[in-house]
Design an enzyme around this catalytic site. Structure first.
Site, mmCIF file in Angstrom:
data_model
loop_
_atom_site.group_PDB
_atom_site.id
_atom_site.type_symbol
_atom_site.label_atom_id
_atom_site.label_comp_id
_atom_site.label_asym_id
_atom_site.label_seq_id
_atom_site.Cartn_x
_atom_site.Cartn_y
_atom_site.Cartn_z
ATOM 1 N N MET A 30 19.626 -25.322 -4.236
ATOM 2 C CA MET A 30 19.892 -26.582 -3.540
ATOM 3 C C MET A 30 21.191 -27.181 -4.056
ATOM 4 O O MET A 30 21.306 -27.489 -5.249
ATOM 5 C CB MET A 30 18.719 -27.558 -3.725
ATOM 6 N N MET A 31 22.160 -27.330 -3.161
ATOM 7 C CA MET A 31 23.464 -27.853 -3.537
ATOM 8 C C MET A 31 23.341 -29.243 -4.159
ATOM 9 O O MET A 31 22.602 -30.098 -3.655
ATOM 10 C CB MET A 31 24.383 -27.915 -2.318
ATOM 11 N N GLN A 62 23.202 -17.494 -6.748
ATOM 12 C CA GLN A 62 23.456 -17.420 -5.317
ATOM 13 C C GLN A 62 24.954 -17.510 -5.055
ATOM 14 O O GLN A 62 25.621 -18.444 -5.495
ATOM 15 C CB GLN A 62 22.746 -18.523 -4.531
ATOM 16 N N CYS A 121 23.351 -21.579 4.718
ATOM 17 C CA CYS A 121 23.898 -22.927 4.593
ATOM 18 C C CYS A 121 24.713 -23.289 5.830
ATOM 19 O O CYS A 121 25.608 -22.539 6.236
ATOM 20 C CB CYS A 121 24.765 -23.023 3.349
ATOM 21 N N HIS A 137 14.486 -19.017 5.481
ATOM 22 C CA HIS A 137 14.215 -20.429 5.798
ATOM 23 C C HIS A 137 13.796 -20.452 7.262
ATOM 24 O O HIS A 137 14.586 -20.110 8.147
ATOM 25 C CB HIS A 137 15.472 -21.261 5.573
ATOM 26 N N ARG A 180 12.687 -29.093 -1.725
ATOM 27 C CA ARG A 180 12.687 -30.510 -2.075
ATOM 28 C C ARG A 180 11.396 -30.964 -2.750
ATOM 29 O O ARG A 180 11.410 -31.876 -3.590
ATOM 30 C CB ARG A 180 12.971 -31.345 -0.829
#
Length: 332
Positions: free
Chosen positions: A14-15, A66, A96, A167, A230
Site C-alpha cells: 500500500m503506497m 514490489q 496500480c 485484486h 486497509r
C-alpha cells in the site's frame, strides 16, 4: 504441488503506508504472514538511494519487494538488486491505477499488454532465484474480465511466475482517482474463483475488500491465498490472530508487553539514526480499537508522539493508557 504455498495470508502493498516501519510493527503481530513493501519503481532501484528505498529490518522476514516498471531489462536488474538486499520475493505491480504509474506505462495499464508482462516476468525469473510473483486487477476500463484476466494469467504462469495475486476489481484508468479505484468498481470474487478453478496447480491469491480473518478464511475455500489491505492497516490488531488461524500456531493471549518492548527498542534505534518517533507511530494508531483506553492511546500518538524530540517514553506512555484485560480478538 502449489508454488509459494507457504504464504496463505498476506498484507497488501500500500503506497505511503507499508513502509519499513509499518512492516516491522506488523511483524510483531504476526510471525508468518507475508508482508509487502510499497511499490518501488525499477528505475529508482537502479539509479536512486538504494538503502533508503530498499533497506529493511531483518525481523521483517518473510517480506516481498514490489516493483513497478515495464522494461524487462530494468526489472531484471532491479530484481537482482532486491534479491541482494535479502528480500524473499519479487512482485510485479500490474494493478496500480494512479496517473503517475500510467505516465510510466506500468501498473494497471499493463493489463492491456499481457505479452509484455510475461516478458517482464521471464526476465526477472532468469535474474533471481527467489520467487517472482504478480499482482493485478481483473481488467481495466472496457476490458471483458473473462478473457483479460485469463490472458494475463496464462502469460505470467507460462513465463514462470510463482504466484498471481488478483485484486478482484477492475481499474478505471480514466474518470476515477486512485482512491476511488479502491472502492467504486464492484468486487467480483467469483471471477477470481473461476480463474483458480481453471488453474488448480498454480498459486492464485485474492485481494480487495477483505475486512476480517473470517472473510479471508472463507476465500481460502476457493483460492490459495488471501491478502488483507486497509483492514490490516486501520485495525492492525486483527493480525494478532493470523498465526493461529492460518499457520497452526497455538492460540494464546497476545503478549502486549513484548510488543511494547519491541516497538520502544525499534523507535530508539530509529531516533538514534536521525528519524522521528512519528514516522513509526503513525502506523500504530488503530491498534487498540475497542479496548478501554484506546481513545487516550490514539490521542497520545496523534499529538505527543509527533512533536519534535519525542522519544520511546511517549510510546510507553501511550501503551500504559490501555487496559490490556481484553483479548487479542477484542483488540481487533
Amino acid at each position: 504441488m502449489l508454488k509459494n504455498q507457504a504464504h496463505s495470508l498476506a498484507v497488501a502493498p500500500m503506497m505511503d503506508w507499508t513502509d519499513r516501519h509499518c512492516r516491522f510493527f506488523h511483524r510483531q503481530l504476526t510471525a508468518r504472514a507475508l508482508l509487502y513493501t510499497e511499490m518501488v519503481v525499477a528505475d529508482a532501484v537502479i539509479q536512486g538511494a538504494r538503502e533508503r528505498l530498499l533497506g529493511f529490518d531483518g525481523g521483517e522476514h518473510p517480506v516481498a519487494l514490489q516493483l513497478g516498471g515495464s522494461d524487462p531489462g530494468k526489472l531484471a536488474e532491479a530484481a537482482r538488486i532486491g534479491e541482494a538486499f535479502g528480500y524473499d520475493e519479487i512482485n510485479l505491480n500490474v494493478g496500480c491505477p494512479s496517473d503517475r504509474v500510467q505516465s510510466g506505462t506500468f501498473g494497471a495499464c499493463l493489463m492491456k499488454v499481457p505479452d509484455l508482462v510475461a516478458e517482464c516476468v521471464a526476465a526477472m525469473k532468469a535474474a533471481v532465484r527467489i520467487p517472482v510473483t504478480v499482482k493485478c486487477r481483473i481488467g481495466v476500463d472496457e476490458q471483458d474480465p473473462e478473457p483479460a484476466l485469463d490472458a494475463l494469467a496464462d502469460g505470467v504462469f507460462e513465463a514462470g511466475a510463482d504466484a498471481l495475486w488478483v485484486h478482484a476489481r477492475k481499474a478505471w484508468l480514466e474518470g476515477l482517482s486512485p482512491k476511488e479505484n479502491r472502492d467504486v468498481p464492484p468486487l467480483d470474487y467469483n471471477r477470481v474463483y473461476r480463474l483458480k478453478a481453471g488453474k488448480p496447480s498454480e498459486f492464485i491469491g485474492i485481494n480487495g475488500g477483505i475486512q476480517s480473518l473470517e472473510e479471508a478464511r472463507a476465500h481460502l475455500g476457493h483460492v490459495d491465498g488471501a491478502m488483507l489491505g486497509r483492514a490490516a492497516y486501520h485495525t492492525p490488531g486483527i493480525l494478532a490472530g493470523v498465526d493461529a488461524a492460518f499457520y497452526g500456531a497455538k492460540p494464546e493471549a497476545f503478549d502486549f508487553a513484548a510488543l511494547i518492548d519491541a516497538m520502544a527498542g525499534y523507535a530508539a534505534r530509529h531516533i538514534e539514526q536521525g528519524g522521528r518517533l512519528g514516522h513509526i507511530t503513525r502506523h500504530m494508531v488503530g491498534l487498540f480499537h475497542g479496548l478501554p483506553g484506546a481513545r487516550r492511546y490514539r490521542q497520545i500518538l496523534s499529538t505527543e508522539a509527533t512533536r519534535p524530540g519525542a522519544g520511546p517514553d511517549v510510546l510507553k506512555t501511550a501503551f500504559a493508557a490501555v487496559d490490556f484485560g481484553g483479548t487479542a480478538a477484542e483488540a481487533a
